[in-house]
Enzyme design. Structure first.
Site, PDB file in Angstrom:
ATOM      1  N   LYS A 272     -16.064  11.618-134.741  1.00  0.00           N
ATOM      2  CA  LYS A 272     -14.470  11.354-134.638  1.00  0.00           C
ATOM      3  C   LYS A 272     -14.179  10.214-135.415  1.00  0.00           C
ATOM      4  O   LYS A 272     -14.951   9.489-135.934  1.00  0.00           O
ATOM      5  CB  LYS A 272     -14.106  10.880-132.931  1.00  0.00           C
TER       6      LYS A 272
ATOM      7  N   ARG B 200     -11.433   5.612-117.478  1.00  0.00           N
ATOM      8  CA  ARG B 200     -10.558   6.117-118.859  1.00  0.00           C
ATOM      9  C   ARG B 200     -10.118   7.463-118.462  1.00  0.00           C
ATOM     10  O   ARG B 200      -9.002   7.622-118.475  1.00  0.00           O
ATOM     11  CB  ARG B 200     -11.344   5.743-120.054  1.00  0.00           C
TER      12      ARG B 200
ATOM     13  N   TYR C   8       1.606 -15.206-149.205  1.00  0.00           N
ATOM     14  CA  TYR C   8       2.686 -15.060-148.384  1.00  0.00           C
ATOM     15  C   TYR C   8       2.867 -16.402-147.128  1.00  0.00           C
ATOM     16  O   TYR C   8       1.868 -16.747-146.758  1.00  0.00           O
ATOM     17  CB  TYR C   8       2.683 -13.797-147.451  1.00  0.00           C
TER      18      TYR C   8
ATOM     19  N   MET D 217      -0.721  -6.770-147.831  1.00  0.00           N
ATOM     20  CA  MET D 217      -1.076  -5.140-147.566  1.00  0.00           C
ATOM     21  C   MET D 217      -2.087  -4.569-148.466  1.00  0.00           C
ATOM     22  O   MET D 217      -2.865  -3.654-148.260  1.00  0.00           O
ATOM     23  CB  MET D 217       0.249  -4.470-147.755  1.00  0.00           C
TER      24      MET D 217
END
Length: 370
Positions: free
Chosen positions: A38, A136, A264, A314
């Site tokens: 997965k 779950r 930043y 980013m």
């Protein structure tokens, strides 16, 4: 291997084979092996990895969602594929691709039976999940009578397996809890199998279950993180080989004067006379989360650690290379299976290897070492 010129994720199939063979060596003859692929095979390349494992004669695959299974079928994977988190909206995808749904509550069981009957299916393979403590997904033991009754009223489905999920198999301080889970599932499975009149495959062991609880191997085991090189303990991780290496290059070098800032929000301010930084072409859009900024994470350049300074951007990170002899264009290692593993990098930032490796963006180029 050619010189690295951009951000890449190298995937070593020899390491994958080593991990598969090591984990399989822990099983008794006849125990089936299911590979969990997965989330792009834990952030790697699900199609390449599943195809390779299929050639090693693996028994089963598992994905989280139906579309992941459909992609494997398109890539030529023919082995059975279990969909761990079945959603009703994807029933058509499941049927079209001969995928096998996990059914975990009354609603999804009833809906899939109705769907299978409407599609004139006979003995379509399904998997029933029981919740034994993870809380779950999964039926409770008290639901067994209802499930048996539903199954006996239709010929459209047949139970391929019964399974559960260990909640803390890597934590030996929770051994009593884990043993109770194992005992509970064996009891549920025994009674359920008698009630339906045939014996499905039984499985509940994840990687740590394989390594720590041989009594829970049952008919099949499900391995995810171990295949990719991590054993959830330093002892077992030493027996495995991380299959992925995240590499990049130095785009630009800056000399930062005292009082100047980097990145930043001016998150890093230079208090020294002069430092040197390197800007690298990867950031939180590539899977290097902001938690790795401000000296919590680091990369390796020419064998030396270069801490990440300031906030992760980013598309870029900046690292301190004041103490490193390097130049623009030099190769940078973020993690690999030798100097710094994803496990080490993740622990330093207070997270786990799973989160780091599954978060590597699909825009990062995959290079498969065959």
């Amino acid at each position: 291997m050619p010189k690295v010129q951009e951000t890449i994720l190298e995937i070593d199939l020899k390491a994958l084979k080593h991990n598969f063979e090591y984990l399989k060596s822990k099983l008794k003859n006849g125990t089936q092996f299911l590979a969990v692929v997965k989330a792009f095979a834990y952030g790697n390349d699900a199609e390449e990895i599943a195809t390779y494992l299929q050639n090693l004669n693996i028994d089963y695959f598992a994905v989280a969602y139906a579309n992941e299974g459909a992609a494997l079928r398109k890539a030529g994977v023919t082995k059975p594929i279990l969909v761990l988190h079945t959603l009703a909206v994807n029933f058509d995808v499941i049927l079209e691709n001969c995928l096998e749904p996990s059914l975990y509550n009354a609603k999804i069981l009833s809906e899939f039976i109705d769907f299978a009957e409407n599609e004139n299916q006979k003995a379509y393979p399904i998997h029933i999940k029981f919740n034994t403590g993870l809380n779950r997904l999964g039926f409770s033991e008290s639901d067994s009578g209802y499930i048996v009754e539903k199954i006996k009223t239709t010929q459209s489905i047949k139970v391929k397996s019964l399974f559960s999920h260990l909640a803390a198999s890597e934590d030996l301080n929770e051994k009593v809890f884990t043993l109770n889970q194992i005992h509970s599932f064996k009891s549920i499975a025994n009674n359920f199998s008698k009630a339906i009149g045939y014996q499905p495959i039984l499985h509940m062991s994840n990687t740590s279950g394989v390594l720590n609880y041989p009594e829970a191997h049952l008919d099949m085991v499900r391995c995810g993180i171990g295949l990719y090189g991590f054993g959830n303990s330093k002892k077992e991780s030493a027996n495995l080989k991380p299959i992925a290496s995240l590499k990049t290059v130095i785009s630009q070098i800056h000399h930062i004067k005292k009082g100047a800032s980097v990145g930043y929000n001016r998150a890093f301010k230079n208090k020294d006379t002069l430092i040197k930084t390197a800007t690298l072409p990867l950031g939180h859009a590539d899977g290097i989360s902001r938690i790795y900024g401000n000296n919590k994470g680091f990369v390796t350049i020419n064998g030396k650690k270069a801490p990440i300074i300031g906030n992760v951007c980013m598309d870029m990170i900046m690292v301190n290379i004041t103490h490193i002899d390097c130049k623009e264009g030099d190769e940078v290692t973020v993690f690999d299976g030798k100097t710094t593993t994803a496990e080490v990098l993740a622990e330093g930032a207070g997270t786990i290897s799973y989160e780091l490796i599954t978060g590597i963006s699909q825009r990062v180029k995959r290079v498969v070492l065959k």
